[in-house]
Design a protein around this motif. Structure first.
Motif, PDB file in Angstrom:
ATOM      1  N   PRO A   1      26.916  55.122  -9.151  1.00 45.06           N
ATOM      2  CA  PRO A   1      27.776  56.242  -9.542  1.00 45.06           C
ATOM      3  C   PRO A   1      28.658  56.734  -8.407  1.00 45.06           C
ATOM      4  N   THR A   2      28.434  56.229  -7.191  1.00 47.43           N
ATOM      5  CA  THR A   2      29.281  56.626  -6.064  1.00 47.43           C
ATOM      6  C   THR A   2      30.610  55.901  -6.066  1.00 47.43           C
ATOM      7  N   CYS A   3      30.730  54.836  -6.856  1.00 49.45           N
ATOM      8  CA  CYS A   3      31.963  54.040  -6.896  1.00 49.45           C
ATOM      9  C   CYS A   3      32.948  54.610  -7.910  1.00 49.45           C
ATOM     10  N   THR A   4      34.209  54.331  -7.661  1.00 52.09           N
ATOM     11  CA  THR A   4      35.281  54.703  -8.583  1.00 52.09           C
ATOM     12  C   THR A   4      36.022  53.433  -8.993  1.00 52.09           C
ATOM     13  N   VAL A   5      36.294  53.304 -10.273  1.00 54.22           N
ATOM     14  CA  VAL A   5      36.978  52.121 -10.793  1.00 54.22           C
ATOM     15  C   VAL A   5      38.302  52.554 -11.422  1.00 54.22           C
ATOM     16  N   VAL A   6      39.369  51.863 -11.061  1.00 52.38           N
ATOM     17  CA  VAL A   6      40.669  52.062 -11.703  1.00 52.38           C
ATOM     18  C   VAL A   6      41.055  50.749 -12.362  1.00 52.38           C
ATOM     19  N   VAL A   7      41.309  50.810 -13.666  1.00 52.12           N
ATOM     20  CA  VAL A   7      41.652  49.620 -14.448  1.00 52.12           C
ATOM     21  C   VAL A   7      43.090  49.754 -14.922  1.00 52.12           C
ATOM     22  N   THR A   8      43.846  48.670 -14.893  1.00 52.86           N
ATOM     23  CA  THR A   8      45.158  48.663 -15.541  1.00 52.86           C
ATOM     24  C   THR A   8      45.166  47.550 -16.582  1.00 52.86           C
ATOM     25  N   SER A   9      45.834  47.820 -17.691  1.00 51.34           N
ATOM     26  CA  SER A   9      45.915  46.821 -18.756  1.00 51.34           C
ATOM     27  C   SER A   9      47.065  47.170 -19.683  1.00 51.34           C
ATOM     28  N   ARG A  10      47.594  46.154 -20.341  1.00 44.72           N
ATOM     29  CA  ARG A  10      48.598  46.406 -21.372  1.00 44.72           C
ATOM     30  C   ARG A  10      47.936  46.859 -22.665  1.00 44.72           C
ATOM     31  N   ARG A  11      46.637  46.707 -22.733  1.00 42.47           N
ATOM     32  CA  ARG A  11      45.898  47.165 -23.909  1.00 42.47           C
ATOM     33  C   ARG A  11      45.222  48.500 -23.614  1.00 42.47           C
ATOM     34  N   HIS A  12      44.893  49.208 -24.678  1.00 40.45           N
ATOM     35  CA  HIS A  12      44.323  50.535 -24.507  1.00 40.45           C
ATOM     36  C   HIS A  12      42.834  50.526 -24.200  1.00 40.45           C
ATOM     37  N   LEU A  13      42.184  49.376 -24.345  1.00 47.58           N
ATOM     38  CA  LEU A  13      40.785  49.215 -23.953  1.00 47.58           C
ATOM     39  C   LEU A  13      39.898  50.296 -24.554  1.00 47.58           C
ATOM     40  N   THR A  14      39.983  50.419 -25.872  1.00 48.96           N
ATOM     41  CA  THR A  14      39.194  51.431 -26.579  1.00 48.96           C
ATOM     42  C   THR A  14      37.706  51.243 -26.323  1.00 48.96           C
ATOM     43  N   GLY A  15      37.271  49.989 -26.240  1.00 46.22           N
ATOM     44  CA  GLY A  15      35.858  49.719 -25.991  1.00 46.22           C
ATOM     45  C   GLY A  15      35.401  50.262 -24.654  1.00 46.22           C
ATOM     46  N   LEU A  16      36.260  50.195 -23.647  1.00 48.67           N
ATOM     47  CA  LEU A  16      35.906  50.723 -22.324  1.00 48.67           C
ATOM     48  C   LEU A  16      35.744  52.235 -22.382  1.00 48.67           C
ATOM     49  N   VAL A  17      36.589  52.880 -23.166  1.00 47.02           N
ATOM     50  CA  VAL A  17      36.493  54.328 -23.319  1.00 47.02           C
ATOM     51  C   VAL A  17      35.229  54.707 -24.086  1.00 47.02           C
ATOM     52  N   ALA A  18      34.953  53.959 -25.174  1.00 52.77           N
ATOM     53  CA  ALA A  18      33.826  54.299 -26.027  1.00 52.77           C
ATOM     54  C   ALA A  18      32.488  53.970 -25.378  1.00 52.77           C
ATOM     55  N   ARG A  19      32.396  52.792 -24.747  1.00 53.36           N
ATOM     56  CA  ARG A  19      31.102  52.319 -24.246  1.00 53.36           C
ATOM     57  C   ARG A  19      30.826  52.724 -22.807  1.00 53.36           C
ATOM     58  N   HIS A  20      31.885  53.005 -22.030  1.00 54.56           N
ATOM     59  CA  HIS A  20      31.661  53.291 -20.615  1.00 54.56           C
ATOM     60  C   HIS A  20      32.297  54.616 -20.176  1.00 54.56           C
ATOM     61  N   SER A  21      32.686  55.441 -21.149  1.00 52.96           N
ATOM     62  CA  SER A  21      33.223  56.784 -20.858  1.00 52.96           C
ATOM     63  C   SER A  21      34.420  56.740 -19.914  1.00 52.96           C
ATOM     64  N   ALA A  22      35.236  55.699 -20.050  1.00 51.46           N
ATOM     65  CA  ALA A  22      36.438  55.614 -19.212  1.00 51.46           C
ATOM     66  C   ALA A  22      37.423  56.705 -19.616  1.00 51.46           C
ATOM     67  N   HIS A  23      38.212  57.133 -18.656  1.00 51.64           N
ATOM     68  CA  HIS A  23      39.240  58.147 -18.907  1.00 51.64           C
ATOM     69  C   HIS A  23      40.560  57.427 -19.169  1.00 51.64           C
ATOM     70  N   HIS A  24      41.035  57.515 -20.388  1.00 50.51           N
ATOM     71  CA  HIS A  24      42.248  56.803 -20.794  1.00 50.51           C
ATOM     72  C   HIS A  24      43.479  57.531 -20.264  1.00 50.51           C
ATOM     73  N   LEU A  25      44.374  56.799 -19.599  1.00 46.15           N
ATOM     74  CA  LEU A  25      45.610  57.367 -19.075  1.00 46.15           C
ATOM     75  C   LEU A  25      46.784  56.525 -19.556  1.00 46.15           C
ATOM     76  N   PRO A  26      47.418  56.907 -20.667  1.00 49.92           N
ATOM     77  CA  PRO A  26      48.584  56.142 -21.142  1.00 49.92           C
ATOM     78  C   PRO A  26      49.778  56.381 -20.232  1.00 49.92           C
ATOM     79  N   LEU A  27      50.497  55.322 -19.931  1.00 50.46           N
ATOM     80  CA  LEU A  27      51.654  55.422 -19.038  1.00 50.46           C
ATOM     81  C   LEU A  27      52.923  55.152 -19.829  1.00 50.46           C
TER      82      LEU A  27
END
Length: 927
Positions: free
Chosen positions: A398-424
């Protein structure tokens, strides 16, 4: 947030937007204050630093001008204050680390921690702040002296860094820079010692010994001195291969620093940067979950730049290192990078010995999670294709921070891993302007402002498009911006194509397109040629001939791929440049397939509009339509409110659908859409759109050669011209309509045309002519027993009598009209008649009765959404309030009327009501 840079050219920005610092001497004033931030610099010191021993005659006055301009330039930075102090000036900054020089000194002065790797991180961050020669554009004695002192500070930091790096065993990677430094500082024995040690540890004992002899000779020839005892001792240790020179065994793993260089011309994105920071700041304490931010957006929108810019701004948050990997989710070469390959790269970067890496992929993932456990690290996973590619790469710590970029919205990452969605999204107008200005310079933009604006408009804030144009302009400085704008106009999207695939917008978009299914690609292309700026789900279903659920799934997939987006009104839209690319892809469909899709969507708009028109004006004579083509499914509207809402949302699409029908020569649909829009246009006061719709409708009816349609179009266009004050044109259209009606012997059409002529002549002020036509229409209505038409004409004739001062006749006609309208439940007719009765009552000094009539009319207009007549009723109601001495109520209703007139573009009425309000303001309040 404000940033100042002195370690290179003098620059400043506020929230990422460059500040124009003006004349070089004005920049020198800023530099003189920044060097001593939060301290008072005497005025005579400032003069001396600007001009040295040869100041101009009015030096202080010129200095004050520079200070005033600087204060204005920095006005947007609330955390900065340029103040006059006793005897001088002070530049106060809340956070002195906003100045790169002070941040450099702070990082260099950090207490050396026990972990050399962290000390190395601090020194590297300090040295990264240097961008060349400090204060590069300035000269003068003070600048020269300061530049020399800063160069000494930089060299000291570089030497400190080399010492720490040597302790960390980085001798081989240091060699190139140590050789270069020794060339620049041939008599510096500390530099020489570092080079000797690095050579020896790299297995080059003979080279180290030879280098020592060269240094010894140089010192003797140029200084007449021998090497220092320390350097001589180092030579003896090298000569005897002293074991103390060996790199000490280290238990601390290397600190990976894999981030690519930050983008040099980054501007704007203040809210997105703040959002990333807020996610970290608001995260739970360590021990709960990994903080994950998922940046999603179209190809070329700037996701990687945003991630890297934020990462480099926040390096101090990640003292244990940063990992970066391009997952190649959307690239033309080969498949996306496998999670196993990415993990193997991470393990190498973390210093895991090859013989300690398990063979099994699951075991490798576990080894990776163990290696980062408990560490404060940043892991950037760039260009991901989907959530499955990412799951194994997420650390457990939990001490690590992950930043992901993708052309897709990665709904699964938000739902399963509590990712914070940032649309650009695209850059805002000011951000896009700032980017182009930063790339091309303010002088070039100012020289051709119209061409620059055209470039900005075409690019629509799309960062890759802006950078392509800016790059092209930069390498062709003699080519006018107007020529580049003309190229965009002529060549369209192909003008943004480059041989470098990563810098070609069509190519970048093609990588997203290549990942679509056949069905998604078909829908993507059809959306590009659909009429209107946006589209809703029911219209898409007809356009694509798909059931609603399936159409919705395809739209979600395209949005997930960042090719389209849904707004707050559940409408789908795409950026103009993406639309241009999609329009090129639609060529993959046959012309028949395109034609069928467009016919379906035009029929969708036509038939839904016709049903909506019947709901909002059921007493208007209907027109008959052919059934919609197969696959077109008009949207059901339940009531008048639903119809008005639908018309409001779809109005631009309906106008576009009419234009499309005209281009395709679907002439019936053209005039029928004009007819279906007419009531909505009248009630909303859309005069110009109504005029355009019926001009197009008349041309289509004449091309079709349909006498009934031509008659309707002439009559309707005559009514619009009457409202627009085009009286001659109005009478011409209506007289043509009347001749056609008389030729066909259709009495109902003749009644309607006489009614239209009644309004046209009344609008011109010829009440007698109007009364003749009104009386003819009323007589014909009675002859064919048409109560709805009779009710309308009774009110029209009554209103004309009122205009002539025949108030009893007017009242008799209007009361009969109101009774008929009520019997037939025609609220619009009732409202119009109540308005006429209110006028009669007002003119006969029955103000309370007039007030009641107007308020009833106003209530009905509001329920119908008839804002055009609502404005007129409010205007008349104000006259009644005025007659009753109720000035407050008068002001209130006139202001409401004026707001509606202004919204409807009715300038004459707006001016008249404003004059009434002005006169009221000068009228004494009644006692």
């Amino acid at each position: 947030m404000v940033r100042f840079r002195l370690l290179g050219s003098i620059e400043a920005d506020i929230d990422g937007v460059p500040v124009d610092l003006g004349h070089p001497r004005q920049r020198a004033v800023l530099a003189a204050l920044l060097v001593e931030t939060n301290q008072t610099v005497r005025t005579d010191q400032l003069v001396d630093r600007l001009w040295g021993e040869d100041p101009p005659l009015r030096a202080r006055e010129t200095l004050y001008t520079y200070l005033s301009r600087l204060r204005a330039a920095l006005a947007g930075a609330t955390e900065v204050q340029l103040s006059r102090r006793s005897g001088g000036y002070s530049l106060t900054i809340e956070n002195t680390h906003a100045v790169d020089l002070h941040l450099f000194r702070h990082l260099r002065a950090q207490p050396q921690p026990a972990d050399d790797e962290r000390a190395l991180t601090s020194l590297e961050e300090a040295l990264r702040l240097w961008r060349g020669e400090p204060l590069a554009e300035l000269d003068g004695p003070w600048v020269t002296e300061l530049r020399t002192a800063l160069a000494a500070e930089r060299l000291a930091a570089e030497l400190d860094h080399a010492d720490v790096a040597l302790r960390c065993g980085r001798h081989q990677e240091l060699l190139p820079q140590l050789y270069a430094r020794a060339e620049h500082h041939p008599l510096d024995e500390r530099v020489a010692g570092q080079l000797l040690l690095a050579l020896y540890r790299s297995g080059r004992q003979a080279d180290a010994m030879e280098r020592y002899q060269q240094i010894r000779v140089k010192l003797s020839e140029e200084l007449g001195a021998d090497p220092s005892p320390r350097l001589q001792q180092l030579y003896q240790q090298i000569l005897t291969a002293d074991g103390q020179l060996t790199v000490p065994a280290r238990t601390v793993a290397p600190v990976p620093r894999h981030l690519p260089a930050p983008p040099r011309m980054f501007v704007g994105r203040a809210s997105e940067l703040a959002a990333l920071t807020n996610v970290m700041d608001s995260a739970a304490e360590p021990g709960t979950t990994v903080v994950i931010s998922a940046i999603a957006g179209a190809g070329g929108i700037g996701k990687t730049w945003l991630a890297l810019h934020w990462a480099h701004q926040n390096l101090d948050r990640f003292p244990d290192g940063q990992l970066f990997v391009d997952l190649h989710g959307f690239c033309p070469e080969g498949e996306p990078l496998s999670p196993e390959a990415a993990i193997r790269g991470f393990l190498d970067a973390l210093g895991v010995a090859p013989d300690q890496i398990p063979m099994d992929p699951h075991a490798q993932a576990a080894r990776y999670r163990s290696a980062v456990a408990g560490k404060r690290m940043l892991i950037v996973l760039d260009n991901a294709v989907d959530t499955d590619q990412l799951t194994t790469l997420l650390p457990g710590a939990p001490t690590c921070t992950v930043v992901v970029t993708s052309r897709r919205h990665l709904t699964g990452l938000v739902a399963r891993h509590s990712a914070h969605h940032l649309p650009l999204d695209v850059l805002s107008g000011p951000e896009a302007t700032a980017l182009l200005t930063a790339r091309l310079g303010s002088d070039r933009i100012a020289a051709e402002p119209e061409a620059a604006q055209e470039l900005l408009t075409y690019c629509g804030g799309f960062p890759l498009a802006l950078n392509i144009i800016a790059g092209r302009a930069h390498i062709q400085p003699l080519v006018p911006l107007a020529a580049l704008a003309a190229e965009l106009r002529d060549a369209g999207l192909s003008a943004l194509d480059e041989t470098d695939m990563a810098a070609s917008l069509p190519t970048v978009l093609s990588w997203s397109y290549a990942n679509l299914t056949v069905e998604q690609a078909r829908v993507f292309g059809l959306l590009a040629i659909a009429p209107g700026p946006d589209i809703d789900l029911p219209a898409v279903a007809s356009l694509t001939d798909l059931p609603l659920p399936q159409a919705n799934r395809v739209l979600r997939a395209l949005a997930d791929a960042s090719l389209i987006e849904q707004d707050m009104n559940a409408r789908w839209r795409m950026h103009d440049l993406i639309r241009a690319y999609a329009a090129d892809t639609v060529r993959n469909l046959t012309s028949d397939a395109q034609e069928s899709a467009l016919r379906r969507v035009v029929d969708f708009y036509l038939h839904t509009a016709r049903a909506g028109e019947r709901l909002i004006h059921p007493h208007r004579p209907a027109i008959e339509l052919d059934p919609p083509v197969t696959g077109s499914h008009p949207h059901p509207l339940n009531d008048q409110a639903a119809a008005l809402t639908w018309f409001s949302k779809e109005h631009p699409c309906l106008m576009a659908a009419q234009r499309l029908a005209g281009e395709r020569k679907w002439y019936d649909a053209v005039w029928q859409i004009a007819w279906a829009l007419d009531t909505f246009h009248v009630r909303q006061g859309y005069l110009h759109d109504r005029l355009a719709a019926w001009r197009t409708g008349l041309a289509a009816a004449e091309n079709k050669g349909d006498p009934a349609a031509i008659l309707r179009a002439h009559r309707s266009l005559g009514r619009v011209c009457t409202r627009a004050g085009r009286h001659t044109e109005a009478l011409d259209h209506m007289n043509q309509a009347l001749r056609l009606a008389e030729d066909t012997g259709d009495l109902l059409t003749e009644i309607q045309t006489h009614g239209a002529l009644t309004g046209a002549w009344a609008q011109q002020g010829d009440i007698q002519q109007a009364l003749e036509h009104g009386t003819s229409a009323l007589r014909l209505s009675e002859a064919i027993d048409h109560p709805a038409g009779k009710a309308v004409m009774l009110n029209a004739v009554g209103w004309l009598h009122a205009r002539l001062g025949h108030y009893e006749q007017a009242r008799t006609h209007c009361e009969a009209s109101l009774a008929l309208h009520r019997v037939h439940h025609n609220p619009q007719g009732q409202a119009a008649t109540l308005e006429s009765l209110g006028y009669v009552a007002h003119r006969t000094d029955q103000q309370d009765l007039a007030l009641d009539y107007y308020q009833q009319a106003l209530s009905l207009y509001r329920s119908l959404g008839h804002t055009y007549n609502q404005a007129d009723a409010l205007d008349q109601l104000g006259q009644v309030h005025l007659a009753l001495g109720q000035h407050d109520q008068t002001r209130a209703v006139w202001r409401e009327a004026m707001d509606l007139y202004r919204q409807q573009g009715r300038d004459a009425e707006t001016g008249r009501v404003q004059q009434q309000l002005d006169e009221l303001a000068s009228t004494p309040e009644p006692v």
